[in-house]
Write an enzyme that holds these catalytic residues in place. Structure first.
Site, PDB file in Angstrom:
ATOM      1  N   ILE A  89       0.656  -0.451  28.680  1.00  0.00           N
ATOM      2  CA  ILE A  89       1.491  -0.539  29.887  1.00  0.00           C
ATOM      3  C   ILE A  89       0.614  -0.501  31.135  1.00  0.00           C
ATOM      4  CG2 ILE A  89       3.444   0.462  31.148  1.00  0.00           C
ATOM      5  CD1 ILE A  89       4.338   1.826  28.540  1.00  0.00           C
ATOM      6  N   ASP A 101      -9.818   5.886  32.569  1.00  0.00           N
ATOM      7  CA  ASP A 101      -9.433   5.746  31.161  1.00  0.00           C
ATOM      8  C   ASP A 101     -10.639   6.105  30.314  1.00  0.00           C
ATOM      9  OD1 ASP A 101      -8.629   4.650  28.520  1.00  0.00           O
ATOM     10  OD2 ASP A 101      -6.997   3.731  29.657  1.00  0.00           O
ATOM     11  N   GLY A 157      -9.056   2.208  22.685  1.00  0.00           N
ATOM     12  CA  GLY A 157      -9.871   1.002  22.466  1.00  0.00           C
ATOM     13  C   GLY A 157     -10.191   0.271  23.764  1.00  0.00           C
ATOM     14  N   ALA A 199      -2.301   9.332  28.123  1.00  0.00           N
ATOM     15  CA  ALA A 199      -1.634  10.328  27.278  1.00  0.00           C
ATOM     16  C   ALA A 199      -2.060  10.144  25.835  1.00  0.00           C
ATOM     17  CB  ALA A 199      -0.110  10.169  27.366  1.00  0.00           C
ATOM     18  N   SER A 217       8.955   9.922  28.080  1.00  0.00           N
ATOM     19  CA  SER A 217       9.557   9.191  26.961  1.00  0.00           C
ATOM     20  C   SER A 217      11.029   9.548  26.803  1.00  0.00           C
ATOM     21  CB  SER A 217       8.810   9.537  25.675  1.00  0.00           C
ATOM     22  OG  SER A 217       9.598   9.139  24.570  1.00  0.00           O
ATOM     23  N   TYR A 261       4.710  16.033  21.001  1.00  0.00           N
ATOM     24  CA  TYR A 261       4.593  14.994  22.039  1.00  0.00           C
ATOM     25  C   TYR A 261       5.789  15.057  22.988  1.00  0.00           C
ATOM     26  CZ  TYR A 261       4.983  10.225  23.955  1.00  0.00           C
ATOM     27  OH  TYR A 261       5.139   9.131  24.786  1.00  0.00           O
ATOM     28  N   LYS A 275       5.970  15.998  27.111  1.00  0.00           N
ATOM     29  CA  LYS A 275       6.588  15.123  28.125  1.00  0.00           C
ATOM     30  C   LYS A 275       7.709  15.867  28.855  1.00  0.00           C
ATOM     31  CE  LYS A 275       4.190  11.316  27.623  1.00  0.00           C
ATOM     32  NZ  LYS A 275       3.381  10.736  28.707  1.00  0.00           N
ATOM     33  N   PHE A 304      11.083   1.555   7.102  1.00  0.00           N
ATOM     34  CA  PHE A 304      11.253   2.896   6.542  1.00  0.00           C
ATOM     35  C   PHE A 304      12.710   3.317   6.717  1.00  0.00           C
ATOM     36  CE2 PHE A 304       6.837   2.353   7.615  1.00  0.00           C
ATOM     37  CZ  PHE A 304       6.205   2.781   6.460  1.00  0.00           C
ATOM     38  N   ARG A 363      11.134   8.046   6.966  1.00  0.00           N
ATOM     39  CA  ARG A 363      10.124   9.022   7.380  1.00  0.00           C
ATOM     40  C   ARG A 363      10.825  10.265   7.918  1.00  0.00           C
ATOM     41  NH1 ARG A 363       6.427   4.845  10.808  1.00  0.00           N
ATOM     42  NH2 ARG A 363       4.726   4.627   9.322  1.00  0.00           N
TER      43      ARG A 363
HETATM   44  N1  LIG Z   1       4.715   2.309  24.653  1.00  0.00           N
HETATM   45  C1  LIG Z   1       5.899   2.911  24.669  1.00  0.00           C
HETATM   46  O1  LIG Z   1       6.859   2.463  24.028  1.00  0.00           O
HETATM   47  C2  LIG Z   1       6.106   4.169  25.494  1.00  0.00           C
HETATM   48  C3  LIG Z   1       7.378   4.755  25.493  1.00  0.00           C
HETATM   49  C4  LIG Z   1       7.591   5.908  26.238  1.00  0.00           C
HETATM   50  C5  LIG Z   1       6.567   6.446  26.994  1.00  0.00           C
HETATM   51  N2  LIG Z   1       5.327   5.881  26.970  1.00  0.00           N
HETATM   52  C6  LIG Z   1       4.262   6.491  27.778  1.00  0.00           C
HETATM   53  O2  LIG Z   1       3.640   5.491  28.560  1.00  0.00           O
HETATM   54  C7  LIG Z   1       2.254   5.792  28.710  1.00  0.00           C
HETATM   55  C8  LIG Z   1       1.402   4.603  28.326  1.00  0.00           C
HETATM   56  O3  LIG Z   1       1.690   4.230  26.982  1.00  0.00           O
HETATM   57  P1  LIG Z   1       1.027   2.943  26.307  1.00  0.00           P
HETATM   58  O4  LIG Z   1       1.983   2.432  25.320  1.00  0.00           O
HETATM   59  O5  LIG Z   1       0.479   2.050  27.341  1.00  0.00           O
HETATM   60  O6  LIG Z   1      -0.159   3.668  25.487  1.00  0.00           O
HETATM   61  P2  LIG Z   1      -1.710   3.282  25.341  1.00  0.00           P
HETATM   62  O7  LIG Z   1      -2.287   4.174  24.292  1.00  0.00           O
HETATM   63  O8  LIG Z   1      -1.879   1.822  25.194  1.00  0.00           O
HETATM   64  O9  LIG Z   1      -2.274   3.719  26.767  1.00  0.00           O
HETATM   65  C9  LIG Z   1      -2.702   5.032  27.054  1.00  0.00           C
HETATM   66  C10 LIG Z   1      -4.082   4.925  27.698  1.00  0.00           C
HETATM   67  O10 LIG Z   1      -4.515   6.253  28.038  1.00  0.00           O
HETATM   68  C11 LIG Z   1      -5.880   6.397  27.664  1.00  0.00           C
HETATM   69  N3  LIG Z   1      -6.140   7.814  27.401  1.00  0.00           N
HETATM   70  C12 LIG Z   1      -5.703   8.559  26.352  1.00  0.00           C
HETATM   71  N4  LIG Z   1      -6.163   9.812  26.466  1.00  0.00           N
HETATM   72  C13 LIG Z   1      -6.900   9.861  27.612  1.00  0.00           C
HETATM   73  C14 LIG Z   1      -7.637  10.880  28.259  1.00  0.00           C
HETATM   74  N5  LIG Z   1      -7.719  12.117  27.747  1.00  0.00           N
HETATM   75  N6  LIG Z   1      -8.285  10.587  29.413  1.00  0.00           N
HETATM   76  C15 LIG Z   1      -8.240   9.337  29.941  1.00  0.00           C
HETATM   77  N7  LIG Z   1      -7.553   8.317  29.364  1.00  0.00           N
HETATM   78  C16 LIG Z   1      -6.897   8.587  28.211  1.00  0.00           C
HETATM   79  C17 LIG Z   1      -6.032   5.531  26.417  1.00  0.00           C
HETATM   80  O11 LIG Z   1      -7.397   5.135  26.197  1.00  0.00           O
HETATM   81  C18 LIG Z   1      -5.129   4.344  26.742  1.00  0.00           C
HETATM   82  O12 LIG Z   1      -5.855   3.295  27.365  1.00  0.00           O
HETATM   83  C19 LIG Z   1       1.992   7.065  27.905  1.00  0.00           C
HETATM   84  O13 LIG Z   1       2.033   8.175  28.774  1.00  0.00           O
HETATM   85  C20 LIG Z   1       3.156   7.106  26.940  1.00  0.00           C
HETATM   86  O14 LIG Z   1       3.461   8.426  26.551  1.00  0.00           O
HETATM   87  C21 LIG Z   1       5.074   4.741  26.246  1.00  0.00           C
END
Ligand SMILES: NC(=O)c1ccc[n+]([C@@H]2O[C@H](COP(=O)([O-])OP(=O)(O)OC[C@H]3O[C@@H](n4cnc5c(N)ncnc54)[C@H](O)[C@@H]3O)[C@@H](O)[C@H]2O)c1
Length: 311
Positions: free
Chosen positions: A13, A32, A37, A78, A119, A146, A150, A206, A270
């Site tokens: 995102i 980041d 990755g 996160a 979330s 988790y 949040k 699942f 699950r």
């Molecule tokens: N993808 C979804 O469906 C979804 C749904 C609800 C909430 N969220 C929230 O949205 C946010 C982004 O989610 P996403 O899907 O893009 O995940 P993502 O894992 O692709 O992105 C998270 C980024 O944070 C970085 N990161 C993790 N730990 C870190 C740290 N200690 N220090 C610095 N960087 C760190 C990771 O390297 C990654 O690039 C998160 O907070 C997640 O909880 C996502």
């Protein structure tokens, strides 16, 4: 020029957020540590945005915020793997609570507005089906570490607002999907199914596949964050479509888009998985002027197009 800092900007995102912020003429920086990755760094390079490879738990992240003095902080970094949070709640809390506190403390110090990612699936847990789609008055009942982190993030945001004058909006998201999502992860069923279907590999469901989620296109999500940069102070907003889609339905739509006729494989459910989830975004509509624009089939087709280019 407005200065924006994106934590987790190399993520799924966050990298889309960076593109939108650059397009609106902001000066953007990313923090980041690349635990998810480095595959999205090329998008940041294309946008002309550099990445500070820092961990939000480290003091160095707070120092960078104090030096850059952003007007806005989009907080995405996160630990977001629910099952990892169950296996290792301490690591989960270190990143999602302690790391978030570093960001919030520095934000309050420099007067940056925080727009944070929560979330909507995980903070409410398995809610009373009569309440679906869930609004912000739904009692919070997280059933994973988790979801707990949040949930408490919202309390900490309020604490910093009351004691340090922090300006914030907190967005509780549905199941986000779209291009750049990691198909190798545990989450992201659209990316996982899409890639397997394109490769001609079987997909596993699942349980009986009747479990529902609110699937939200990533382009709509980042528009909500942008809208929340200037409206809705001290509030949490549910960000979803209000439409429940079962995993069976999702599979059928994706299989049709990919031109595959094979049935999915059903595996035992699950433990602890939510049965139904769906969010009411009326509050975001009235205060942020936001509503989802992307129809599910169009969003899925765009995602499959992206995955095809990766195969
Ligand atoms: N993808 C979804 O469906 C979804 C749904 C609800 C909430 N969220 C929230 O949205 C946010 C982004 O989610 P996403 O899907 O893009 O995940 P993502 O894992 O692709 O992105 C998270 C980024 O944070 C970085 N990161 C993790 N730990 C870190 C740290 N200690 N220090 C610095 N960087 C760190 C990771 O390297 C990654 O690039 C998160 O907070 C997640 O909880 C996502």
């Amino acid at each position: 020029m407005t200065r924006a800092l994106v934590t987790g900007g190399a993520g799924f995102i966050g990298s889309h957020m960076v593109d939108l912020l650059v397009a609106t003429g902001r000066e953007v920086r990313v923090i980041d540590n690349l635990t998810s990755g480095d595959q999205r760094l090329r998008f940041l390079e294309a946008a002309g945005v550099g990445v500070d490879r820092l961990d939000i738990r480290d003091e160095a992240s707070a120092r960078l915020i104090e030096e850059f003095r952003p007007d806005e902080i989009y907080h995405f970094a996160a630990q977001m793997d629910v099952r990892r949070s169950v296996a290792d709640p301490i690591y989960d809390a270190e990143v999602n609570v302690v790391g978030t506190l570093r960001v919030l403390g520095a934000a309050a110090k420099v007067g940056a507005r925080v727009i944070s990612a929560s979330s909507g699936g995980c903070i409410y847990g398995e809610a009373d089906p009569q309440r679906l789609p869930l609004d912000e008055q739904t009692p919070k009942n997280p059933d994973s570490p988790y979801g707990i982190t949040k949930m408490v993030m919202e309390d900490y945001l309020r604490f910093y607002r009351e004691t340090g004058g922090l300006s914030y909006a907190n967005l509780a998201l549905g199941n986000v999907y779209g291009p750049r999502q990691d198909p190798a992860g545990e989450a992201g069923v659209v990316a996982i199914f899409g890639l397997r279907l394109l490769k001609g590999e079987p997909c596993s469901i699942f349980g009986d596949g009747t479990q529902t989620r609110d699937y939200l296109f990533v382009g709509d999500v980042v528009e909500a964050f942008l809208a929340a940069s200037s409206n809705g102070d001290g509030e949490t907003f549910n960000i979803g479509t209000g439409i429940e889609t079962s995993v069976n339905e999702l599979y059928s739509r994706l299989a049709a888009i990919c031109g595959v006729e094979a049935d999915p494989e059903f595996k035992p459910a699950r433990a602890g998985e939510l049965h139904r989830s769906c969010l009411n975004s009326a509050k975001a509509g009235s205060i942020l002027g936001w509503s989802p624009q992307k129809d599910l089939n169009r969003g899925l087709s765009e995602t499959v197009e992206f995955l095809r280019s990766q195969v």
